[in-house]
Motif scaffolding. Structure first.
Motif, PDB file in Angstrom:
ATOM      1  N   THR A  17       0.864  -1.179   0.000  1.00  9.71           N
ATOM      2  CA  THR A  17       0.000   0.000   0.000  1.00  9.71           C
ATOM      3  C   THR A  17       0.897   1.223   0.000  1.00  9.71           C
ATOM      4  OG1 THR A  17      -1.709  -1.170   1.256  1.00  9.71           O
ATOM      5  CG2 THR A  17      -1.840   1.230   1.195  1.00  9.71           C
ATOM      6  N   THR A  28       0.487   7.337  -2.134  1.00  6.38           N
ATOM      7  CA  THR A  28      -0.538   7.901  -3.020  1.00  6.38           C
ATOM      8  C   THR A  28      -0.679   7.021  -4.262  1.00  6.38           C
ATOM      9  OG1 THR A  28       1.003   9.259  -4.323  1.00  6.38           O
ATOM     10  CG2 THR A  28       0.119  10.227  -2.292  1.00  6.38           C
ATOM     11  N   GLY A  29      -1.805   7.202  -4.965  1.00  8.33           N
ATOM     12  CA  GLY A  29      -2.027   6.479  -6.198  1.00  8.33           C
ATOM     13  C   GLY A  29      -1.051   6.873  -7.288  1.00  8.33           C
ATOM     14  N   ARG A  68       2.047   4.635  -7.927  1.00  7.66           N
ATOM     15  CA  ARG A  68       1.902   3.280  -8.417  1.00  7.66           C
ATOM     16  C   ARG A  68       2.614   3.075  -9.749  1.00  7.66           C
ATOM     17  NH1 ARG A  68      -3.836   0.154  -8.041  1.00  7.66           N
ATOM     18  NH2 ARG A  68      -4.433   1.491  -9.786  1.00  7.66           N
ATOM     19  N   ARG A  91      -4.045   2.657  -4.525  1.00  7.96           N
ATOM     20  CA  ARG A  91      -2.674   2.804  -4.005  1.00  7.96           C
ATOM     21  C   ARG A  91      -1.948   1.466  -3.898  1.00  7.96           C
ATOM     22  NH1 ARG A  91      -3.217   5.013   1.631  1.00  7.96           N
ATOM     23  NH2 ARG A  91      -4.918   3.470   1.605  1.00  7.96           N
TER      24      ARG A  91
END
Length: 336
Positions: free
Chosen positions: A254, A257-258, A261, A283
């Motif tokens: 995890t 932030t997205g 990724r 995320r």
């Protein structure tokens, strides 16, 4: 059929005359037919001395039929089976002297107390009055039944009757123990107690064939596992081997932030991994790995590109995954 004619410890039977002395349960191409219905179709299993075979399968898969054949309660149609070195067709009495059996349903005498049920079986097996009483006290304590020992079994709850049934199956200290879904109806505490008892028996050299619907039970107790479907063995091996057939271990990351990724995915692919994006959280990144040592490499790779993981979870396939995968394969082979 609890405590199926098992001999007292003080009166051991003669040494098995033939067969592999270390293989206590053998089934070779065992077939059982009821008319046109094949309940078992060329089933082969082997259980070495002092180990546990977990037999998994849906209702009607043939588990209880195999147990009934191995305990001489049901004749086989074809094939060969031996228990403790004796042939189930030719030497059933010798087998019954060496085994214990707990079936799917409690079979104690409801009109007798818990203590008297155990004493009765001990006396039938040849123990004297004092030895029978001592064995009853031992088993009542082992199965946490001392407080209800003098109460009629008909007044027991389902869980208490189950525990008494299990106790009765151990009266003669059997060499081979057949447990057909033994923890059905038990609360979690009683189930854990039974697991510990089985583990203790195995440490002392008892051989166990366990059928169960609880996959965590097989995962904990079984040295090897066979999966039955429609009367056939569709998979066999250790729990680890079966899990390896349905997937690899994974590390789920995890990220902060997205936006991280994409960077994380590119870095991991460059390091030789094949990450996939998590479906539920933008995320998350899921990374299949082959060994736990690769977890450190995953973390180092992210650190090199400045990506921080706020949470890391390691996962591996479970017996549930194995069971579901085999069920899917079986369904795919079944004509519509």
């Amino acid at each position: 059929m609890s405590g199926l004619v098992t001999p007292p410890v003080a009166q051991p039977g003669p040494v098995a005359p033939s067969g592999d002395r270390d293989l206590m349960i053998e089934a070779d191409d065992v077939t059982k037919s009821f008319g046109a219905v094949h309940a078992l179709d060329s089933v082969s299993v082997g259980v070495p001395r002092g180990t546990v075979l977990g037999l998994l399968g849906h209702n009607g898969a043939g588990k209880t039929t195999l147990v009934n054949i191995l305990t001489t309660a049901l004749p086989l149609t074809s094939g060969r089976a031996r228990v403790a070195g004796y042939d189930v067709a030719r030497e059933p009495v010798e087998i019954r002297r060496r085994i214990g059996l707990t079936g799917q349903f409690a079979s104690v005498d409801g009109q007798l107390s818990g203590r008297d049920n155990i004493v009765l079986i001990a006396r039938l097996l040849g123990a004297g009055r004092r030895a029978a009483g001592a064995r009853a006290d031992e088993l009542l304590e082992l199965f946490r039944l001392t407080d209800v020992a003098d109460r009629r079994a008909s007044g027991y709850s389902g869980g208490l009757r189950r525990r008494l049934d299990l106790a009765v199956s151990l009266v003669g200290a059997p060499e081979v123990l057949f447990l057909d879904e033994p923890t059905t109806g038990l609360d979690p505490s009683s189930r854990l107690n039974l697991w510990e008892i089985v583990e203790g028996l195995v440490e002392q050299g008892t051989t166990v064939l366990l059928t169960t619907q609880y996959l965590e039970e097989a995962d904990r107790l079984a040295d090897s596992i066979a999966v039955l479907s429609a009367g056939r063995v569709v998979a066999a091996g250790t729990a680890a081997e079966l899990k390896a057939t349905v997937g690899r271990r994974t590390v789920t990351l995890t990220l902060d932030t997205g936006e991280d990724r994409g960077t994380a995915g590119a870095a991991l692919r460059g390091a030789g991994f094949t990450p996939v994006n998590g479906e539920e959280d933008p995320r998350t990144v899921v990374v299949p790995i082959d060994a736990t040592r690769e977890i450190a490499e995953v973390v180092r790779t992210l650190d090199q590109v400045g990506v921080e993981a706020t949470e890391l979870t390691f996962g591996e396939p479970t017996l549930d995954d194995v069971y579901l995968a085999l069920a899917d394969q079986s369904a795919a082979r079944t004509p519509v």
